[in-house]
Design an enzyme around this catalytic site. Structure first.
Site, PDB file in Angstrom:
ATOM      1  N   ASP A  53      21.780 -36.741 -10.090  1.00  0.00           N
ATOM      2  CA  ASP A  53      22.250 -35.646  -9.245  1.00  0.00           C
ATOM      3  C   ASP A  53      23.261 -36.216  -8.256  1.00  0.00           C
ATOM      4  O   ASP A  53      22.960 -37.148  -7.509  1.00  0.00           O
ATOM      5  CB  ASP A  53      21.041 -35.038  -8.499  1.00  0.00           C
ATOM      6  CG  ASP A  53      21.225 -33.577  -8.201  1.00  0.00           C
ATOM      7  OD1 ASP A  53      22.333 -33.204  -7.770  1.00  0.00           O
ATOM      8  OD2 ASP A  53      20.265 -32.797  -8.378  1.00  0.00           O
TER       9      ASP A  53
ATOM     10  N   ASP B  88      26.147 -31.464  -7.142  1.00  0.00           N
ATOM     11  CA  ASP B  88      25.532 -30.594  -6.146  1.00  0.00           C
ATOM     12  C   ASP B  88      26.527 -29.939  -5.189  1.00  0.00           C
ATOM     13  O   ASP B  88      27.419 -30.611  -4.674  1.00  0.00           O
ATOM     14  CB  ASP B  88      24.551 -31.455  -5.327  1.00  0.00           C
ATOM     15  CG  ASP B  88      23.745 -30.660  -4.328  1.00  0.00           C
ATOM     16  OD1 ASP B  88      22.868 -29.901  -4.758  1.00  0.00           O
ATOM     17  OD2 ASP B  88      24.005 -30.782  -3.123  1.00  0.00           O
TER      18      ASP B  88
ATOM     19  N   GLU C   3      27.646 -27.438  -9.796  1.00  0.00           N
ATOM     20  CA  GLU C   3      26.920 -26.322  -9.183  1.00  0.00           C
ATOM     21  C   GLU C   3      27.974 -25.435  -8.510  1.00  0.00           C
ATOM     22  O   GLU C   3      28.176 -25.484  -7.296  1.00  0.00           O
ATOM     23  CB  GLU C   3      25.889 -26.821  -8.163  1.00  0.00           C
ATOM     24  CG  GLU C   3      24.911 -25.710  -7.798  1.00  0.00           C
ATOM     25  CD  GLU C   3      24.130 -25.974  -6.506  1.00  0.00           C
ATOM     26  OE1 GLU C   3      23.157 -25.250  -6.273  1.00  0.00           O
ATOM     27  OE2 GLU C   3      24.496 -26.865  -5.737  1.00  0.00           O
TER      28      GLU C   3
ATOM     29  N   HIS D 247      15.243 -25.767  -9.339  1.00  0.00           N
ATOM     30  CA  HIS D 247      14.426 -26.135  -8.178  1.00  0.00           C
ATOM     31  C   HIS D 247      14.756 -25.324  -6.926  1.00  0.00           C
ATOM     32  O   HIS D 247      14.114 -25.509  -5.896  1.00  0.00           O
ATOM     33  CB  HIS D 247      14.626 -27.627  -7.896  1.00  0.00           C
ATOM     34  CG  HIS D 247      16.028 -27.924  -7.442  1.00  0.00           C
ATOM     35  ND1 HIS D 247      17.125 -27.750  -8.252  1.00  0.00           N
ATOM     36  CD2 HIS D 247      16.511 -28.336  -6.256  1.00  0.00           C
ATOM     37  CE1 HIS D 247      18.213 -28.055  -7.578  1.00  0.00           C
ATOM     38  NE2 HIS D 247      17.870 -28.420  -6.357  1.00  0.00           N
ATOM     39  N   ASP D 248      15.785 -24.473  -7.001  1.00  0.00           N
ATOM     40  CA  ASP D 248      16.168 -23.644  -5.847  1.00  0.00           C
ATOM     41  C   ASP D 248      15.799 -22.177  -6.039  1.00  0.00           C
ATOM     42  O   ASP D 248      16.165 -21.340  -5.221  1.00  0.00           O
ATOM     43  CB  ASP D 248      17.697 -23.688  -5.643  1.00  0.00           C
ATOM     44  CG  ASP D 248      18.190 -25.038  -5.154  1.00  0.00           C
ATOM     45  OD1 ASP D 248      17.397 -25.774  -4.552  1.00  0.00           O
ATOM     46  OD2 ASP D 248      19.379 -25.333  -5.381  1.00  0.00           O
TER      47      ASP D 248
HETATM   48  O1  TEU Z   1      22.114 -26.138  -3.398  1.00  0.00           O
HETATM   49  C1  TEU Z   1      23.321 -25.582  -2.957  1.00  0.00           C
HETATM   50  C2  TEU Z   1      23.253 -24.193  -2.547  1.00  0.00           C
HETATM   51  O2  TEU Z   1      24.273 -23.537  -2.558  1.00  0.00           O
HETATM   52  C3  TEU Z   1      21.968 -23.619  -1.981  1.00  0.00           C
HETATM   53  O3  TEU Z   1      22.319 -22.788  -0.930  1.00  0.00           O
HETATM   54  C4  TEU Z   1      21.233 -22.833  -2.939  1.00  0.00           C
HETATM   55  O4  TEU Z   1      22.031 -21.787  -3.413  1.00  0.00           O
HETATM   56  C5  TEU Z   1      20.023 -22.266  -2.244  1.00  0.00           C
HETATM   57  O5  TEU Z   1      19.176 -23.326  -1.925  1.00  0.00           O
HETATM   58  C6  TEU Z   1      19.287 -21.297  -3.113  1.00  0.00           C
HETATM   59  O6  TEU Z   1      18.164 -20.832  -2.465  1.00  0.00           O
HETATM   60  C7  TEU Z   1      22.103 -27.515  -3.561  1.00  0.00           C
HETATM   61  C8  TEU Z   1      20.746 -28.008  -4.045  1.00  0.00           C
HETATM   62  O7  TEU Z   1      20.495 -27.497  -5.322  1.00  0.00           O
HETATM   63  C9  TEU Z   1      19.698 -27.666  -3.037  1.00  0.00           C
HETATM   64  O8  TEU Z   1      18.409 -28.038  -3.468  1.00  0.00           O
HETATM   65  C10 TEU Z   1      20.045 -28.373  -1.769  1.00  0.00           C
HETATM   66  O9  TEU Z   1      19.162 -27.991  -0.758  1.00  0.00           O
HETATM   67  C11 TEU Z   1      21.479 -28.101  -1.329  1.00  0.00           C
HETATM   68  O10 TEU Z   1      22.423 -28.202  -2.383  1.00  0.00           O
HETATM   69  C12 TEU Z   1      21.905 -29.114  -0.305  1.00  0.00           C
HETATM   70  O11 TEU Z   1      22.091 -30.346  -0.919  1.00  0.00           O
END
Ligand code: TEU
Ligand code: CA
Length: 556
Positions: free
Chosen positions: A98, A200, A257, A330-331
């Site tokens: 990542d 990311d 992403e 994971h989000d």
């Molecule tokens: O997420 C980026 C992001 O745009 C987040 O706002 C995401 O859309 C949101 O968490 C959804 O609920 C990335 C990673 O995937 C995330 O886990 C990290 O917290 C974030 O970047 C910061 O590195």
């Protein structure tokens, strides 16, 4: 379209903290992943994306990196990582790490140096600005709530910029020195034999250097920083440079992403000359995010919007390139909770969803636990761990919701739903750890776990194995990979259908995504039923009768 090594593969995301704990400290680790490689091979996985395992104070579970060249001791050692890459290779599995380079951790030596001397060379690795008489420089709101600006300790009128938590200062991509550090780091890892990276939050690396206020979009008088990334131009120069320097020389896979791209720029981002190999298809699984406020979020995901967004995305891409298709990561909440009404959750609904996603055009990414139908957990407020959920709860209260309503929204949407430990068996702690798990396991592990599903012929897990084998079968691999995508029967309620075509070959997927029987009047004759989720084969006449959550793939 030029063929690439990864086009016909199936990918799988591991959230290492919650995958498998090898030493009983309650936290998943790299030796834990090593132990489960045979399981992943057997499932049919070719590409493994591993969420961050670099050294980190873990404010955002590793998305705050303090040393890009070290493995956090929580996860193991560099030797473990090297062993993982090598062992995966033996099984024809490529590893993606990542790449978190929009920001680092406030504990990274670069930031520590910047704190000591904001005007020195490391100050220029970040965005440090003067405020307005001790007030923040502008009204942008960070992703996790509150201003993007945090006061530099020891100064009255100096602030640093953070798109996410205050412990995640943004890196200054305008500074060529910083870019050089990043590129060297990526190449250092690629030289270890990685397949590539998932990249990311990358759309945030280009800032609006006028730092002008935006029209307020909430009662706090602030505006989402996300809007800046949508508005600014010039990100392509950085991304092109990164691809040329770090990915092209290794034939590396870069999955960005990036989301909500307009039709006219998509070809710059993916495809043969794109900045990335692929990007995630977020739109179909973000159809529930109707308003900008949490209280306007819909639950579960509205079927019509999901179907429409999928059709739009697929149409927009045409033959340009592939998106990475997901139902969760994971989000996100668990896909089987977001897409399926709670009362309908079961073998047929979960496998119908799986088939819809895996037969689409694109590179499918499964998320750990999806293959056994893991779903959301019931939460008490004090059980949440995620930084975002904490601020989500506060924002809900500020939006005028009651504590009960706020908890319900967080329980549905919290990222912690995806982060509960992987359910390996019906033994204590779902067989994830011999110790105390860092986040509660979902209580349903006695019914939903790998070990039991391996033994049960008709389980979700065995269905996924069959589905992946179908996707990669000699007979259907080409059409499922390169076939065109055309939505079908869009006017019929609760029917998710599409056709894939390659030369004279045609496959049509038809799914009744509802708990009531349904039927579809077929537009053409079909010769074969090639894939199903119900036991007895469907009889096809002019009308195709479909049972609840039945999916069929027909060939003609
Ligand atoms: O997420 C980026 C992001 O745009 C987040 O706002 C995401 O859309 C949101 O968490 C959804 O609920 C990335 C990673 O995937 C995330 O886990 C990290 O917290 C974030 O970047 C910061 O590195
Ligand atoms: Ca451990």
């Amino acid at each position: 379209m030029k063929k690439e090594w990864w086009h016909d593969k199936v990918a799988y995301q591991i959230y290492p903290k919650s995958f498998y704990d090898s030493n009983g400290d309650g936290i998943g680790d790299l030796p834990g992943i090593l132990e489960k490689l045979d399981y992943l091979e057997e499932l049919g996985v070719d590409i493994l994306w591993i969420s961050p395992v670099f050294r980190s104070p873990m404010v955002d579970n590793g998305y705050d990196i303090s040393d890009y060249y070290a493995i956090d001791p929580m996860f193991g050692t560099m030797e473990d990582m090297d062993r993982l890459i090598a062992e995966a290779k033996k099984r024809n599995i490529s590893i993606l790490m990542d790449l978190v380079v929009n920001h680092c951790s406030s504990e990274h030596p670069w930031f520590q140096e910047a704190l000591k001397d904001p005007d020195g060379p490391y100050g220029k690795y970040f965005y440090i600005m003067d405020g307005k008489d001790g007030q923040v420089p502008n009204n942008w709101r960070s992703y996790f709530g509150g201003s993007v600006w945090e006061k530099l300790p020891g100064y009255d009128n100096k602030f640093y910029f953070h798109s996410f938590a205050k412990e995640q200062p943004d890196l200054n991509w305008e500074n060529p020195k910083l870019r050089e550090e990043i590129y060297q780091m990526i190449c250092w890892w690629m030289n270890k034999g990685l397949g590539g990276f998932r990249i990311d939050a990358i759309m945030n690396i280009k800032k609006d250097l006028t730092w002008a206020d935006l029209p307020a979009d909430g009662p706090d008088g602030m505006a989402d920083v996300y809007k800046v990334s949508q508005k600014v131009h010039g990100i392509g120069d950085f991304l092109k440079e990164m691809r040329q320097r770090c990915f092209d020389p290794f034939d590396g896979l870069g999955i960005g992403e990036a989301m909500f791209l307009e039709e006219d720029v998509v070809k710059n981002f993916i495809g043969e000359k794109g900045y990335f190999s692929s990007i995630f298809a977020f739109e179909p699984c973000h159809a529930y995010r109707k308003g900008k406020n949490y209280k306007e979020y819909l639950w579960p995901q509205p079927f019509d919007d999901w179907r429409k967004e999928t059709a739009n995305n697929q149409k927009m891409l045409g033959d340009i390139g592939f998106e990475a298709n997901i139902i969760e990561n994971h989000d996100q909440p668990r896909g089987s909770s977001l897409f399926i009404p709670k009362e309908d959750y079961g073998f047929y609904s979960v496998t119908a969803l799986a088939t819809i996603i895996l037969c689409q055009r694109g590179l499918p990414f499964l998320y750990q636990g999806q293959e056994i139908g893991m779903c959301n957990r019931e939460w008490k407020l004090e059980e949440f761990n995620d930084v975002e959920t904490m601020s989500q709860y506060e924002i809900c209260l500020k939006e005028g919701l009651s504590p009960e309503q706020a908890l319900e929204i967080c329980a549905n949407h919290s990222r912690d739903n995806a982060r509960t430990p992987m359910q390996w068996s019906h033994e204590i702690n779902a067989g994830f750890t011999g110790g105390e798990p860092w986040l509660p396991v979902n209580e349903n592990y006695k019914e939903i776990n790998v070990e039991d599903q391996e033994k049960e012929y008709g389980s979700v897990l065995n269905f996924y194995k069959r589905l992946i084998r179908f996707r990669k079968s000699e007979e259907y691999k080409e059409i499922l990979t390169y076939g065109t995508y055309e939505p079908r029967y869009m006017d019929q309620d609760h029917i998710f259908a599409y056709q894939r075509c390659l030369e004279s070959k045609k496959l049509t997927l038809i799914c009744n995504f509802s708990s009531q029987p349904s039927s579809v009047t077929l537009a053409s004759d079909y010769e074969n039923v090639v894939f199903v989720n119900y036991e007895q084969t469907t009889v096809i006449g002019a009308d195709l009768q479909l049972r609840p959550y039945e999916v069929v793939v027909l060939e003609n």
